[in-house]
Write a protein that holds these residues in place. Sequence first.
Motif, mmCIF file in Angstrom:
data_model
loop_
_atom_site.group_PDB
_atom_site.id
_atom_site.type_symbol
_atom_site.label_atom_id
_atom_site.label_comp_id
_atom_site.label_asym_id
_atom_site.label_seq_id
_atom_site.Cartn_x
_atom_site.Cartn_y
_atom_site.Cartn_z
ATOM 1 N N ALA A 38 0.498 -1.076 -0.154
ATOM 2 C CA ALA A 38 -0.178 0.227 -0.252
ATOM 3 C C ALA A 38 0.589 1.394 -0.273
ATOM 4 O O ALA A 38 0.489 2.398 -0.504
ATOM 5 C CB ALA A 38 -0.821 -0.172 1.221
ATOM 6 N N GLN A 39 2.105 1.225 0.648
ATOM 7 C CA GLN A 39 3.013 2.164 0.709
ATOM 8 C C GLN A 39 3.279 2.387 -0.709
ATOM 9 O O GLN A 39 3.513 3.759 -0.907
ATOM 10 C CB GLN A 39 4.253 1.914 1.864
ATOM 11 C CG GLN A 39 3.605 2.045 3.181
ATOM 12 C CD GLN A 39 2.824 1.099 3.623
ATOM 13 O OE1 GLN A 39 2.828 0.260 2.821
ATOM 14 N NE2 GLN A 39 2.404 1.145 4.718
ATOM 15 N N ALA A 63 -4.812 -3.599 -2.536
ATOM 16 C CA ALA A 63 -4.324 -3.343 -1.248
ATOM 17 C C ALA A 63 -5.034 -1.826 -0.448
ATOM 18 O O ALA A 63 -6.073 -1.364 -1.884
ATOM 19 C CB ALA A 63 -3.079 -3.013 -1.163
ATOM 20 N N VAL A 64 -5.753 -1.552 0.954
ATOM 21 C CA VAL A 64 -6.319 -0.257 1.215
ATOM 22 C C VAL A 64 -5.608 0.580 1.128
ATOM 23 O O VAL A 64 -4.098 0.028 1.783
ATOM 24 C CB VAL A 64 -6.636 -1.312 2.822
ATOM 25 C CG1 VAL A 64 -7.835 0.348 3.284
ATOM 26 C CG2 VAL A 64 -7.694 -2.872 2.484
ATOM 27 N N PRO A 107 -7.045 7.824 5.151
ATOM 28 C CA PRO A 107 -7.966 7.752 5.642
ATOM 29 C C PRO A 107 -9.173 9.176 4.980
ATOM 30 O O PRO A 107 -10.491 9.538 5.302
ATOM 31 C CB PRO A 107 -8.355 8.340 7.115
ATOM 32 C CG PRO A 107 -6.846 8.879 7.032
ATOM 33 C CD PRO A 107 -5.998 7.993 6.456
ATOM 34 N N THR A 108 -8.166 10.430 4.750
ATOM 35 C CA THR A 108 -8.573 11.619 4.176
ATOM 36 C C THR A 108 -8.913 11.152 2.819
ATOM 37 O O THR A 108 -9.591 12.286 2.326
ATOM 38 C CB THR A 108 -7.628 12.820 4.091
ATOM 39 O OG1 THR A 108 -6.610 12.992 3.979
ATOM 40 C CG2 THR A 108 -7.015 12.613 5.256
ATOM 41 N N THR A 109 -8.508 10.137 1.751
ATOM 42 C CA THR A 109 -9.223 9.877 0.357
ATOM 43 C C THR A 109 -10.445 10.322 0.084
ATOM 44 O O THR A 109 -11.579 8.950 1.434
ATOM 45 C CB THR A 109 -8.666 9.196 -0.047
ATOM 46 O OG1 THR A 109 -6.918 8.780 0.062
ATOM 47 C CG2 THR A 109 -8.484 8.860 -1.596
ATOM 48 N N ALA A 126 -7.754 -4.161 6.784
ATOM 49 C CA ALA A 126 -8.357 -3.035 7.180
ATOM 50 C C ALA A 126 -9.770 -3.962 8.170
ATOM 51 O O ALA A 126 -9.851 -3.498 9.035
ATOM 52 C CB ALA A 126 -9.439 -1.972 6.424
ATOM 53 N N TRP A 127 -9.915 -5.131 7.641
ATOM 54 C CA TRP A 127 -11.079 -6.049 8.110
ATOM 55 C C TRP A 127 -10.436 -6.123 9.625
ATOM 56 O O TRP A 127 -9.981 -7.291 10.808
ATOM 57 C CB TRP A 127 -11.412 -6.976 7.183
ATOM 58 C CG TRP A 127 -12.888 -6.252 6.427
ATOM 59 C CD1 TRP A 127 -12.098 -5.689 5.345
ATOM 60 C CD2 TRP A 127 -14.383 -6.579 6.469
ATOM 61 N NE1 TRP A 127 -13.320 -4.888 4.659
ATOM 62 C CE2 TRP A 127 -14.723 -5.798 5.390
ATOM 63 C CE3 TRP A 127 -14.737 -7.209 7.361
ATOM 64 C CZ2 TRP A 127 -15.665 -5.902 5.111
ATOM 65 C CZ3 TRP A 127 -16.176 -7.441 7.311
ATOM 66 C CH2 TRP A 127 -16.290 -6.726 5.818
#
Length: 318
Positions: A86-87, A112-113, A117-119, A213-214
């Motif tokens: 994800a990075q 990927a997650v 979180p601001t997206t 994320a889950w």
Amino acid sequence: MTTTTTTTTAPARGGNGHESPDVRRQELAEFLRSRRERIGPEQVGLPRGARRRTPGLRREEVAHLSAVGVTWYTWLEQAREIQVSAQVLDALARALLLDPVERGHLFALGGAVDPDPTTPCPQVTPALRGMLEQLEPFPAAVQNSRYDLLAYNSTYGVLLRDLDALAPEDRNCLWLAFTDDDWRASLADRVGAQRAMAAKFRASMAEHLNDPAWKALLSRLRTASAEFREAWDRHEVESNGGLSKRFDNAVVGRLRLEQTPLWLGPKSGPALISYVPADEESRERLVRLHAYARDLRASRRAAGRDAAAREARPLVKV
């Protein structure tokens, strides 16, 4: 933005009905190449040079901007079988100047997650936000199957607790039901609601067993709440559907509501959850609650403007 064309050729699929890894890697490779070729070097602060023959950026330039190896990025555009974190996807999205929809597509192809979180959530369109507002004074929210609150109207924002006072990453109904005192106090049948939510979460998680994320939410809940551990260890499963709800709101008292989920796509995806009053008393109380929520948001906007004005005011030396 370039337009994406589609063909009538059906993609190769694995035995479980999903697109095969080979197809996903090929789509990712083509998407990265198309985004790279549309960006001029000047857009990212690089000199064009006199002998540039490649449309857009060179592969080594994208690798440099993303802080990854040139060979590794070349393999990525060649659809080689390599893992992408994800990075790295985050760095590529920034280097390629992707908009929110393109960024979401990149992470979906990369499996990927998104760590940011601001997206903005692509499912919450301006039209959908307008629908939430039009449902006032009835509470309504957009929620995914992981119980994340993606958007909500002002009445829902104070239905169980003051949601605007929480950080966005904490606006998760399951987390709040087991850990937040205000939310828990608003549930008239707290134990029954908690068991039902844990059962629905377990049923939904069957499709996301390897989703970071889950797994992170599950680990966080098991660590923070003995009540959740007890409910989770029952191994109960339950499907989503309309329900009668009773809430003890801190402002207007007991509310009897009927909940209706309106799915925005596949049933495992996000849904618009609305609540309508089950009796006249609840209807009148929702009108009062909406007025309270409207005044609360107005006072916060005024406080924000006053704070901004104070920060902008020049200092006077004495």
